[in-house]
Design a protein around this motif. Structure first.
Motif, PDB file in Angstrom:
ATOM      1  N   TRP A  46       0.885  -1.170  -0.119  1.00 27.35           N
ATOM      2  CA  TRP A  46       0.026  -0.200   0.148  1.00 27.35           C
ATOM      3  C   TRP A  46       0.977   1.032   0.086  1.00 27.35           C
ATOM      4  O   TRP A  46       0.668   2.118  -0.771  1.00 27.35           O
ATOM      5  CB  TRP A  46      -1.074   0.126   1.248  1.00 27.35           C
ATOM      6  CG  TRP A  46      -2.122  -0.998   1.169  1.00 27.35           C
ATOM      7  CD1 TRP A  46      -2.927  -1.120   0.064  1.00 27.35           C
ATOM      8  CD2 TRP A  46      -2.947  -1.425   2.257  1.00 27.35           C
ATOM      9  NE1 TRP A  46      -3.832  -2.074   0.236  1.00 27.35           N
ATOM     10  CE2 TRP A  46      -4.034  -2.024   1.841  1.00 27.35           C
ATOM     11  CE3 TRP A  46      -2.797  -1.165   3.787  1.00 27.35           C
ATOM     12  CZ2 TRP A  46      -4.933  -2.728   2.719  1.00 27.35           C
ATOM     13  CZ3 TRP A  46      -3.857  -1.856   4.206  1.00 27.35           C
ATOM     14  CH2 TRP A  46      -4.835  -2.491   3.611  1.00 27.35           C
ATOM     15  N   ALA A  47       2.041   1.070   0.812  1.00 29.75           N
ATOM     16  CA  ALA A  47       2.548   2.415   0.803  1.00 29.75           C
ATOM     17  C   ALA A  47       3.693   2.738  -0.225  1.00 29.75           C
ATOM     18  O   ALA A  47       3.511   3.772  -0.921  1.00 29.75           O
ATOM     19  CB  ALA A  47       3.806   2.096   1.995  1.00 29.75           C
ATOM     20  N   ALA A  50       1.208   3.693  -3.029  1.00 32.15           N
ATOM     21  CA  ALA A  50       0.814   5.367  -2.639  1.00 32.15           C
ATOM     22  C   ALA A  50       2.117   6.299  -2.967  1.00 32.15           C
ATOM     23  O   ALA A  50       1.848   7.497  -3.611  1.00 32.15           O
ATOM     24  CB  ALA A  50       0.393   5.637  -1.357  1.00 32.15           C
ATOM     25  N   GLY A  53       2.172   6.880  -6.524  1.00 32.91           N
ATOM     26  CA  GLY A  53       0.927   7.860  -7.075  1.00 32.91           C
ATOM     27  C   GLY A  53       0.078   7.118  -7.714  1.00 32.91           C
ATOM     28  O   GLY A  53      -1.007   7.639  -8.319  1.00 32.91           O
ATOM     29  N   SER A  55      -1.814   4.270  -6.726  1.00 31.96           N
ATOM     30  CA  SER A  55      -2.991   3.690  -6.052  1.00 31.96           C
ATOM     31  C   SER A  55      -2.975   4.328  -4.699  1.00 31.96           C
ATOM     32  O   SER A  55      -2.000   3.849  -3.863  1.00 31.96           O
ATOM     33  CB  SER A  55      -3.452   2.539  -6.280  1.00 31.96           C
ATOM     34  OG  SER A  55      -4.425   2.324  -5.235  1.00 31.96           O
ATOM     35  N   VAL A  56      -3.687   5.339  -4.215  1.00 28.56           N
ATOM     36  CA  VAL A  56      -3.598   5.743  -2.975  1.00 28.56           C
ATOM     37  C   VAL A  56      -4.955   5.197  -2.111  1.00 28.56           C
ATOM     38  O   VAL A  56      -6.123   5.676  -2.482  1.00 28.56           O
ATOM     39  CB  VAL A  56      -3.467   7.477  -2.963  1.00 28.56           C
ATOM     40  CG1 VAL A  56      -3.605   7.956  -1.379  1.00 28.56           C
ATOM     41  CG2 VAL A  56      -2.288   7.849  -3.612  1.00 28.56           C
ATOM     42  N   VAL A  57      -4.795   4.198  -1.388  1.00 30.22           N
ATOM     43  CA  VAL A  57      -5.765   3.583  -0.753  1.00 30.22           C
ATOM     44  C   VAL A  57      -6.632   4.727   0.241  1.00 30.22           C
ATOM     45  O   VAL A  57      -6.077   5.662   0.925  1.00 30.22           O
ATOM     46  CB  VAL A  57      -5.606   2.533   0.163  1.00 30.22           C
ATOM     47  CG1 VAL A  57      -5.139   1.339  -0.505  1.00 30.22           C
ATOM     48  CG2 VAL A  57      -4.450   2.941   1.151  1.00 30.22           C
ATOM     49  N   THR A  60      -7.970   7.212  -3.768  1.00 20.74           N
ATOM     50  CA  THR A  60      -8.481   6.765  -5.423  1.00 20.74           C
ATOM     51  C   THR A  60      -9.095   5.507  -5.258  1.00 20.74           C
ATOM     52  O   THR A  60      -9.710   4.968  -6.319  1.00 20.74           O
ATOM     53  CB  THR A  60      -7.154   6.686  -6.186  1.00 20.74           C
ATOM     54  OG1 THR A  60      -6.436   5.621  -5.531  1.00 20.74           O
ATOM     55  CG2 THR A  60      -6.356   7.842  -6.046  1.00 20.74           C
ATOM     56  N   TRP A  63     -11.320   1.606   1.004  1.00 16.79           N
ATOM     57  CA  TRP A  63     -10.073   1.003   2.002  1.00 16.79           C
ATOM     58  C   TRP A  63     -11.004   0.648   3.047  1.00 16.79           C
ATOM     59  O   TRP A  63     -11.901   1.206   3.579  1.00 16.79           O
ATOM     60  CB  TRP A  63      -9.137   2.179   2.343  1.00 16.79           C
ATOM     61  CG  TRP A  63      -7.967   1.531   2.904  1.00 16.79           C
ATOM     62  CD1 TRP A  63      -7.357   0.455   2.529  1.00 16.79           C
ATOM     63  CD2 TRP A  63      -6.930   2.551   3.459  1.00 16.79           C
ATOM     64  NE1 TRP A  63      -6.462   0.192   3.234  1.00 16.79           N
ATOM     65  CE2 TRP A  63      -5.925   1.682   3.815  1.00 16.79           C
ATOM     66  CE3 TRP A  63      -7.126   3.873   4.265  1.00 16.79           C
ATOM     67  CZ2 TRP A  63      -4.766   1.933   4.422  1.00 16.79           C
ATOM     68  CZ3 TRP A  63      -6.009   4.063   4.838  1.00 16.79           C
ATOM     69  CH2 TRP A  63      -4.864   3.321   5.191  1.00 16.79           C
ATOM     70  N   LEU A  70      -3.221   5.868   6.606  1.00 22.32           N
ATOM     71  CA  LEU A  70      -2.402   5.900   5.718  1.00 22.32           C
ATOM     72  C   LEU A  70      -0.975   6.568   6.128  1.00 22.32           C
ATOM     73  O   LEU A  70       0.168   6.389   5.816  1.00 22.32           O
ATOM     74  CB  LEU A  70      -2.753   6.782   4.643  1.00 22.32           C
ATOM     75  CG  LEU A  70      -2.077   6.884   3.233  1.00 22.32           C
ATOM     76  CD1 LEU A  70      -1.929   5.470   2.769  1.00 22.32           C
ATOM     77  CD2 LEU A  70      -2.706   7.743   2.145  1.00 22.32           C
ATOM     78  N   MET A  74       2.642   5.096   5.620  1.00 27.75           N
ATOM     79  CA  MET A  74       3.543   5.936   4.783  1.00 27.75           C
ATOM     80  C   MET A  74       5.144   6.044   5.499  1.00 27.75           C
ATOM     81  O   MET A  74       6.022   6.068   4.869  1.00 27.75           O
ATOM     82  CB  MET A  74       2.928   6.916   4.261  1.00 27.75           C
ATOM     83  CG  MET A  74       1.744   6.675   3.318  1.00 27.75           C
ATOM     84  SD  MET A  74       2.263   5.990   1.804  1.00 27.75           S
ATOM     85  CE  MET A  74       3.093   7.122   0.964  1.00 27.75           C
ATOM     86  N   PRO A 201      -7.946  14.156   2.323  1.00 28.23           N
ATOM     87  CA  PRO A 201      -8.447  13.176   1.168  1.00 28.23           C
ATOM     88  C   PRO A 201      -9.126  14.134   0.387  1.00 28.23           C
ATOM     89  O   PRO A 201      -9.181  13.778  -0.964  1.00 28.23           O
ATOM     90  CB  PRO A 201      -8.713  11.893   1.737  1.00 28.23           C
ATOM     91  CG  PRO A 201      -9.147  12.441   3.123  1.00 28.23           C
ATOM     92  CD  PRO A 201      -8.374  13.577   3.449  1.00 28.23           C
TER      93      PRO A 201
END
Length: 429
Positions: A46-47, A50, A53, A55-57, A60, A63, A70, A74, A201
């Motif tokens: 996930w990190a 993200a 860029g 796929s940002v849970v 976009t 989740w 997040l 991250m 977000p």
């Protein structure tokens, strides 16, 4: 005995013990990566996505967690893309150290007892105590509860941030709203903090993805560790037709199947909602009868958090970490008066480590001994819930709380010289 007490109160002994506990627990988590499965196989991908860029849970895509999660996911990338696990464990160490510093400042005897209990709890719970997002929310929850009577607005902001990492600290905010007379200020600060978090977000076009965590897990089945699963775990062990443990690949969890599991899963959320309402009403009753905050906040927090676990169809092992915050504040306020739940929660942590993570495969294979351990652990949740509700229900005169104390210290802010913990009867309004 005097020497032992002096050593236990020594900041050197406390911090050495803190580091040793985290070295041991972190080391156990690294053995075969068993305690860090989500960190390695879920959080890190996930990190990385993200960071690229692509796929940002929560922004976009839908989740399962609130957007705030997040941030701790991250942050380990700051330690290098190839050292994500090391970065994760370092961050857990740092956030736990912040909570520990808040807890032991001033070296008040009850808070020192709570500090030693927390270290023992982390050891008993084992690798899962540092291997999930719950480690961050649990540490922030401890900080928030300890700050409530000293720096209320900061405390509520911290608890709200913790809620936007994992939802469960909302139970602590609800308990604070009931327990304190400044409830409208608590609500307004929580709402304002939430709006600021949600705005981030939304600015980047998240839309309804920001609230996807509310419904993301409604379709999942009953996880094997959940208290409600115990009935079907025994059925599977006894080879009752249709009862079995199976792997749900999309959710990366092991669940139980059998007659009635679908209906039971659907009942869990309404059952928790009803139990939460009943518990809150009992808490309101206690406040209206003059029960001091030191006898409402810990018990009500413990009851709500335990109900959140007991009536949850997920019931993951890391949920045990949630119980630390109510016990810590209970010990800090009441001392020995909170000894019973402290012992019970410690037993829950120890029983959880018996089957997770190192013997989890045996549990999935329905080893009779581990099914018994799981059953005992799940029954202990209801023992804790019963104690907390009974404590709230029983009439508690202020005389009973004469020895309860409200914290006078709040690291990292400066504390007036000579400040002492205040009796419960001088609650700040």
């Amino acid at each position: 005995m005097g020497m032992l007490r002096r050593v236990a109160a020594s900041p050197y002994a406390l911090w050495i013990a803190f580091l040793l506990v985290h070295i041991v627990v972190g080391g156990l988590a690294l053995i075969g990566g068993k305690g860090l499965g989500d960190v390695i196989f879920v959080y890190e991908p996930w990190a990385r996505l993200a960071a690229m860029g692509s796929s940002v849970v929560g922004v976009t895509t839908d989740w399962v967690y609130p957007f705030g999660a997040l941030v701790p996911i991250m942050l380990p990338l700051l330690f290098g893309v190839d050292n994500y696990v090391g970065g994760w464990l370092t961050l857990v160490l740092l956030v736990d150290a912040a909570a520990f510093a808040v807890l032991i400042v001033g070296r008040e005897p009850r808070r020192l007892t709570a500090a030693w209990w927390w270290l023992a709890f982390l050891l008993l719970l084992g690798p899962i105590a540092v291997g999930r997002l719950d480690a961050f929310s649990a540490a922030l929850a401890i900080i928030g509860l300890l700050w409530l009577t000293v720096h209320e607005k900061a405390a509520v902001a911290v608890l709200t941030i913790a809620t936007w990492i994992k939802v469960w600290p909302a139970a602590l905010l609800a308990a604070a709203v009931v327990a304190f007379r400044t409830r409208w200020r608590i609500i307004s600060v929580a709402v304002a903090t939430s709006l600021i978090i949600v705005a981030v977000p939304l600015i980047f076009g998240a839309g309804m993805h920001v609230l996807s965590f509310v419904t993301a897990q409604t379709a999942r089945g009953i996880q094997v560790e959940a208290p409600v699963s115990t009935f079907w775990m025994w059925q599977a062990l006894l080879h009752v037709p249709g009862a079995q443990v199976y792997y749900d690949a999309p959710l990366n969890t092991f669940q139980v199947s059998g007659a009635g599991t679908a209906a039971a899963g659907e009942l869990m959320n309404p059952l928790f909602a009803v139990s939460a309402v009943v518990i809150v009403l009992i808490g309101i009753r206690a406040v209206m009868r003059g029960t001091p905050v030191t006898r409402v906040l810990p018990e009500l927090s413990l009851a709500l958090v335990t109900a959140f676990i007991a009536f949850n169809k997920v019931g993951s092992p890391q949920y045990v970490a949630w119980l630390a915050a109510p016990v810590v504040i209970g010990l800090a306020y009441q001392g020995r008066g909170f000894r019973t739940p402290a012992v019970l929660v410690g037993i829950i942590a120890g029983l959880t480590q018996v089957f997770y993570p190192f013997l989890y495969d045996w549990l999935l294979a329905l080893d009779p001994t581990l099914v018994v351990v799981l059953t005992l652990r799940n029954l202990m949740y209801f023992a804790v819930l019963a104690w907390a509700v009974a404590a709230l229900w029983r009439k508690r005169h202020r005389a009973e709380a004469a020895w309860d104390l409200l914290p006078a210290h709040a690291w990292p802010s400066r504390t007036p010289r000579g400040a002492e913990p205040q009796p419960a009867t001088v609650e700040r309004h």
